[in-house]
Design a protein around this motif. Structure first.
Motif, mmCIF file in Angstrom:
data_model
loop_
_atom_site.group_PDB
_atom_site.id
_atom_site.type_symbol
_atom_site.label_atom_id
_atom_site.label_comp_id
_atom_site.label_asym_id
_atom_site.label_seq_id
_atom_site.Cartn_x
_atom_site.Cartn_y
_atom_site.Cartn_z
ATOM 1 N N LEU A 150 0.837 -1.188 0.000
ATOM 2 C CA LEU A 150 0.000 0.000 0.000
ATOM 3 C C LEU A 150 0.876 1.243 0.000
ATOM 4 N N GLU A 151 0.593 2.167 -0.904
ATOM 5 C CA GLU A 151 1.296 3.441 -0.958
ATOM 6 C C GLU A 151 0.304 4.537 -0.600
ATOM 7 N N ILE A 152 0.593 5.234 0.506
ATOM 8 C CA ILE A 152 -0.321 6.237 1.050
ATOM 9 C C ILE A 152 0.460 7.514 1.336
ATOM 10 N N ASP A 153 0.247 8.527 0.533
ATOM 11 C CA ASP A 153 0.907 9.830 0.751
ATOM 12 C C ASP A 153 2.406 9.694 0.970
ATOM 13 N N GLY A 154 3.063 8.900 0.135
ATOM 14 C CA GLY A 154 4.510 8.735 0.211
ATOM 15 C C GLY A 154 4.993 7.685 1.184
ATOM 16 N N VAL A 155 4.088 7.065 1.940
ATOM 17 C CA VAL A 155 4.433 6.001 2.880
ATOM 18 C C VAL A 155 4.071 4.658 2.262
ATOM 19 N N LEU A 206 3.391 0.650 3.094
ATOM 20 C CA LEU A 206 3.141 -0.432 4.041
ATOM 21 C C LEU A 206 2.999 -1.724 3.261
ATOM 22 N N VAL A 207 3.527 -2.813 3.801
ATOM 23 C CA VAL A 207 3.350 -4.137 3.198
ATOM 24 C C VAL A 207 2.662 -5.023 4.228
ATOM 25 N N ILE A 208 1.606 -5.695 3.784
ATOM 26 C CA ILE A 208 0.865 -6.592 4.660
ATOM 27 C C ILE A 208 1.085 -8.026 4.207
ATOM 28 N N PHE A 252 -3.114 2.159 16.393
ATOM 29 C CA PHE A 252 -1.717 2.573 16.463
ATOM 30 C C PHE A 252 -1.309 3.234 15.146
ATOM 31 N N THR A 253 -0.109 3.794 15.150
ATOM 32 C CA THR A 253 0.421 4.448 13.956
ATOM 33 C C THR A 253 1.617 3.662 13.455
ATOM 34 N N ALA A 254 1.588 3.293 12.176
ATOM 35 C CA ALA A 254 2.705 2.609 11.534
ATOM 36 C C ALA A 254 3.233 3.531 10.448
ATOM 37 N N ALA A 255 4.431 4.050 10.648
ATOM 38 C CA ALA A 255 5.065 4.981 9.707
ATOM 39 C C ALA A 255 4.160 6.172 9.409
ATOM 40 N N GLY A 256 3.428 6.618 10.423
ATOM 41 C CA GLY A 256 2.552 7.772 10.283
ATOM 42 C C GLY A 256 1.159 7.467 9.772
ATOM 43 N N VAL A 257 0.871 6.201 9.510
ATOM 44 C CA VAL A 257 -0.440 5.793 8.999
ATOM 45 C C VAL A 257 -1.246 5.177 10.139
ATOM 46 N N GLU A 258 -2.491 5.613 10.292
ATOM 47 C CA GLU A 258 -3.361 5.091 11.350
ATOM 48 C C GLU A 258 -3.831 3.676 11.003
ATOM 49 N N ASN A 310 -4.692 -14.028 15.301
ATOM 50 C CA ASN A 310 -4.801 -13.426 13.983
ATOM 51 C C ASN A 310 -5.410 -12.039 14.144
ATOM 52 N N LEU A 311 -4.779 -11.057 13.532
ATOM 53 C CA LEU A 311 -5.335 -9.715 13.532
ATOM 54 C C LEU A 311 -5.723 -9.314 12.119
ATOM 55 N N GLY A 312 -6.867 -8.660 11.999
ATOM 56 C CA GLY A 312 -7.191 -7.950 10.779
ATOM 57 C C GLY A 312 -6.713 -6.519 10.970
ATOM 58 N N TYR A 313 -6.357 -5.856 9.870
ATOM 59 C CA TYR A 313 -5.885 -4.479 9.963
ATOM 60 C C TYR A 313 -6.757 -3.563 9.105
ATOM 61 N N ILE A 314 -7.245 -2.494 9.733
ATOM 62 C CA ILE A 314 -7.950 -1.440 9.010
ATOM 63 C C ILE A 314 -6.942 -0.310 8.829
ATOM 64 N N VAL A 315 -6.650 0.009 7.588
ATOM 65 C CA VAL A 315 -5.624 0.994 7.254
ATOM 66 C C VAL A 315 -6.281 2.318 6.887
#
Length: 199
Positions: A13-18, A20-22, A84-90, A110-115
């Protein structure tokens, strides 16, 4: 948000220059990881986490607090319900337990993640996110899953768009069948992305 699908359950996922890989597991491509700012792991199974690849990264790796994962100095343990915040992403962690495969067998964490309150990756579970999401990643095939359950999952969440994941063990005939069912019930909301395709 730009989403790139990789083999099985791995997405970038690419979000505003950040970035994340899931779920970069042993079946997904190594080139999903370079340049990422954080990694989210839904659970301990190797089709969702490749510990050897993650050892070489200097970015935080978020995983369930109770997951049996060792050997990562950059591991950050997360509890269900945590925001929580991961690299500035909620990020909001949901669920808590892997779907049952065999009655009576212990299920791992197991966790699901809402990005960014926009996208939901459930890992190996059909736990509902508990809030509306625009984009849903829907598991397509597993020992713990029936096609009718995947369809009901999409219908219950009613996202603006849904993409299939957890598909590495399906041959072309199976993909055609399951994609047909999901498209037939979700209409234009649903689309399957081949590894490397973006949305």
């Amino acid at each position: 948000m730009r989403l790139t699908k990789y083999t099985h359950s791995c997405v970038r996922l690419e979000i505003d220059g950040v970035v994340l890989v899931i779920d970069p597991g042993t079946w997904s491509e190594a080139y999903a990881l370079p340049g990422c700012d954080a990694v989210l792991v839904t659970h301990e199974h190797t089709d969702h986490i490749d510990v050897l690849r993650l050892k070489g990264l200097s970015v935080p790796v978020y995983a369930p607090a109770d997951a049996e994962i060792s050997g990562l100095d950059n591991l950050r343990r997360v509890h269900p319900g945590t925001r929580f915040t991961a690299a500035g992403v909620e990020i909001t962690a949901t669920g808590g337990q892997h779907a049952s495969v065999v009655p009576g067998q212990r299920a791992c964490a197991n966790l699901g993640y809402i990005v960014s309150d926009l996208l939901y990756h459930p890992g190996d579970s059909l736990a509902l996110p508990g809030q509306p999401v625009q984009t849903l990643l829907v598991p397509m095939q597993a020992a713990w899953l029936k096609t009718s359950e995947a369809i009901a999952f999409v219908q219950a969440i009613s996202p603006e768009r849904a993409f299939g994941i957890h598909d590495a063990q399906i041959n072309e005939r199976g993909l055609s069948s399951i994609n047909g069912w999901l498209s037939g019930t979700a209409g234009e909301t649903y689309r399957w992305l081949a590894p490397g395709q973006q949305a």
